[in-house]
Design an enzyme around this catalytic site. Structure first.
Site, PDB file in Angstrom:
ATOM      1  N   ASP A 164       0.871  17.552  64.073  1.00 32.46           N
ATOM      2  CA  ASP A 164       1.411  16.746  65.173  1.00 32.46           C
ATOM      3  C   ASP A 164       0.710  17.128  66.487  1.00 32.46           C
ATOM      4  O   ASP A 164       0.568  18.321  66.799  1.00 32.46           O
ATOM      5  CB  ASP A 164       2.921  17.074  65.241  1.00 32.46           C
ATOM      6  CG  ASP A 164       3.721  16.110  66.078  1.00 32.46           C
ATOM      7  OD1 ASP A 164       3.282  14.964  66.252  1.00 32.46           O
ATOM      8  OD2 ASP A 164       4.819  16.510  66.536  1.00 32.46           O
ATOM      9  N   HIS A 165       0.268  16.154  67.250  1.00 35.52           N
ATOM     10  CA  HIS A 165      -0.236  16.371  68.627  1.00 35.52           C
ATOM     11  C   HIS A 165      -1.329  17.428  68.751  1.00 35.52           C
ATOM     12  O   HIS A 165      -1.221  18.333  69.598  1.00 35.52           O
ATOM     13  CB  HIS A 165       0.906  16.779  69.560  1.00 35.52           C
ATOM     14  CG  HIS A 165       1.816  15.653  69.883  1.00 35.52           C
ATOM     15  ND1 HIS A 165       1.452  14.594  70.666  1.00 35.52           N
ATOM     16  CD2 HIS A 165       3.090  15.413  69.492  1.00 35.52           C
ATOM     17  CE1 HIS A 165       2.466  13.743  70.747  1.00 35.52           C
ATOM     18  NE2 HIS A 165       3.474  14.214  70.038  1.00 35.52           N
ATOM     19  N   HIS A 204       9.305  12.730  74.741  1.00 33.90           N
ATOM     20  CA  HIS A 204       9.687  13.876  73.916  1.00 33.90           C
ATOM     21  C   HIS A 204      10.808  14.665  74.610  1.00 33.90           C
ATOM     22  O   HIS A 204      10.829  14.764  75.829  1.00 33.90           O
ATOM     23  CB  HIS A 204       8.490  14.797  73.689  1.00 33.90           C
ATOM     24  CG  HIS A 204       7.376  14.141  72.919  1.00 33.90           C
ATOM     25  ND1 HIS A 204       6.360  13.444  73.521  1.00 33.90           N
ATOM     26  CD2 HIS A 204       7.133  14.075  71.584  1.00 33.90           C
ATOM     27  CE1 HIS A 204       5.531  12.983  72.593  1.00 33.90           C
ATOM     28  NE2 HIS A 204       5.975  13.339  71.406  1.00 33.90           N
ATOM     29  N   GLY A 205      11.694  15.217  73.802  1.00 35.32           N
ATOM     30  CA  GLY A 205      12.762  16.065  74.359  1.00 35.32           C
ATOM     31  C   GLY A 205      14.004  15.259  74.682  1.00 35.32           C
ATOM     32  O   GLY A 205      14.150  14.106  74.282  1.00 35.32           O
ATOM     33  N   HIS A 230       7.198   8.150  68.642  1.00 36.85           N
ATOM     34  CA  HIS A 230       7.430   9.551  69.026  1.00 36.85           C
ATOM     35  C   HIS A 230       8.681   9.620  69.895  1.00 36.85           C
ATOM     36  O   HIS A 230       9.119   8.629  70.463  1.00 36.85           O
ATOM     37  CB  HIS A 230       6.225  10.074  69.817  1.00 36.85           C
ATOM     38  CG  HIS A 230       5.064  10.452  68.958  1.00 36.85           C
ATOM     39  ND1 HIS A 230       4.604  11.737  68.847  1.00 36.85           N
ATOM     40  CD2 HIS A 230       4.285   9.706  68.141  1.00 36.85           C
ATOM     41  CE1 HIS A 230       3.574  11.764  68.015  1.00 36.85           C
ATOM     42  NE2 HIS A 230       3.350  10.540  67.573  1.00 36.85           N
ATOM     43  N   ALA A 254      11.910  10.426  69.153  1.00 36.79           N
ATOM     44  CA  ALA A 254      13.058   9.675  68.617  1.00 36.79           C
ATOM     45  C   ALA A 254      14.399  10.380  68.844  1.00 36.79           C
ATOM     46  O   ALA A 254      15.448   9.742  68.715  1.00 36.79           O
ATOM     47  CB  ALA A 254      12.861   9.401  67.135  1.00 36.79           C
ATOM     48  N   ALA A 312      12.297  15.661  66.357  1.00 36.90           N
ATOM     49  CA  ALA A 312      12.166  17.111  66.486  1.00 36.90           C
ATOM     50  C   ALA A 312      13.282  17.756  67.313  1.00 36.90           C
ATOM     51  O   ALA A 312      14.002  18.631  66.827  1.00 36.90           O
ATOM     52  CB  ALA A 312      10.807  17.446  67.108  1.00 36.90           C
TER      53      ALA A 312
HETATM   54  P1  13P Z   1      11.572  14.468  69.878  1.00 36.68           P
HETATM   55  O1  13P Z   1      11.438  15.937  70.033  1.00 36.68           O
HETATM   56  O2  13P Z   1      11.958  13.801  71.142  1.00 36.68           O
HETATM   57  O3  13P Z   1      12.433  14.084  68.729  1.00 36.68           O
HETATM   58  O4  13P Z   1      10.098  13.904  69.558  1.00 36.68           O
HETATM   59  C1  13P Z   1       9.459  14.351  68.404  1.00 36.68           C
HETATM   60  C2  13P Z   1       8.048  13.927  68.382  1.00 36.68           C
HETATM   61  O5  13P Z   1       7.687  12.866  68.821  1.00 36.68           O
HETATM   62  C3  13P Z   1       7.072  14.870  67.793  1.00 36.68           C
HETATM   63  O6  13P Z   1       5.782  14.380  67.862  1.00 36.68           O
END
Ligand code: 13P
Length: 289
Positions: free
Chosen positions: A91-92, A186-187, A214, A216, A238
């Site tokens: 990821d990323h 994110h977050g 991303h 979510a 995440a």
């Molecule tokens: P969140 O942490 O907001 O759920 O996003 C996860 C994400 O996009 C990881 O690439």
């Protein structure tokens, strides 16, 4: 499915087939980040209990924490033991050396994140990674537009993905999955996010590659469903996993218990329950989450 996808061989091809199959069935594959053995086992248990499959993601910071080889071996062994069909995704990543190590260690799919670079530079970096990853049999995701990272400003329309650019980006890079910016970040959110669904529809009409949502965590299930209905086939989840785990652990530690085999399980149960609900949404099933 694009011609390049059909021609693809190797582990990335199986991964892409699963993503396309899920999209064709009207759903999405859930991509959960894991951070340690406990979060890994907890998400796999949710998938096993549901008879479902999922994507196991690691960010570069998780790999710095666990180690590339350890993360890969843990994920593979745990998925096998759980009897869950799972794919390993980076990821990323922005660092070529890390991408290379993950390809060598057998990652099914990698994300090159050059989303902060200008369009042409994003294209050039993504194309280079796509060529390298495809040669080693892995799939590639890239981001166009900008989904704010942890602790950054809120998503603004200025950073949203432009549909016509999406079409040109996919054609120029050969990327297999496209992460789009349509209102998520994110977050945790300060206020409930509102996805730009008409834009998502236009992106979907402009390119046939599966789209990735991303950020979510904190997005209500109705908006997950609306995004899935508009071509999102991979949903990245995440922050809520970390949150559920840490809250569960804090509660379990409050009584003074020091046996890790007793303090971790309630935290893992919280993650399993959380992810079970998200898997249902991704399968297109109703019910509460
Ligand atoms: P969140 O942490 O907001 O759920 O996003 C996860 C994400 O996009 C990881 O690439």
């Amino acid at each position: 499915m694009s011609a390049t996808t059909l021609e693809r061989t190797g582990r990335g091809a199986a991964f892409l087939e699963a993503v396309h199959a899920r999209r064709n069935a009207g759903g999405a594959l859930l991509a959960t980040n894991f951070y340690n053995a406990e979060t890994l086992l907890a998400v796999l248990r949710a998938a096993r209990e549901a008879g479902d499959e999922l994507i196991l993601q690691t960010s570069p910071s998780t790999l710095a924490y666990l180690g590339v080889e350890t993360a890969a071996a843990l994920a593979r062994a745990a998925a096998r033991e759980a009897g869950v069909r799972a794919w390993l995704h980076l990821d990323h990543a922005a660092d070529d050396a890390l991408i290379e190590r993950c390809l060598e260690a057998g990652w099914d799919s990698v994300m090159i994140d050059a989303s902060e670079a200008p369009f042409d530079e994003n294209v050039a970096r993504t194309r280079a990674v796509a060529e390298r990853a495809h040669a080693s049999g892995a799939a590639v995701e890239a981001e166009l537009g900008y989904v704010p990272k942890l602790g950054q400003r809120e998503a603004t329309e200025a950073g949203f993905t432009a549909p016509e650019e999406a079409r040109r980006f996919v054609e120029a890079t050969g990327v297999d999955l496209l992460a789009v910016a349509v209102g998520t970040a994110h977050g945790f959110y300060k206020r409930e996010p509102k996805l730009d669904l008409p834009r998502l529809e236009r992106i979907r009409a402009a390119t046939d590659v599966p789209l990735v949502l991303h950020g979510a965590s904190g997005v209500p299930p109705a908006q997950w469903r609306a995004a899935i209905a508009r071509g999102v086939a991979k949903i990245n989840f995440a922050t809520e996993i970390k949150d559920a785990f840490t809250r569960g652990l804090r509660d379990a530690l409050a009584g003074g218990e020091i046996d890790l085999r007793k303090t971790f399980p309630p935290a893992m149960d919280a993650v399993t329950e959380l992810v079970a609900g998200k898997l249902r949404v991704c399968r297109g099933e109703g019910g509460s989450v």
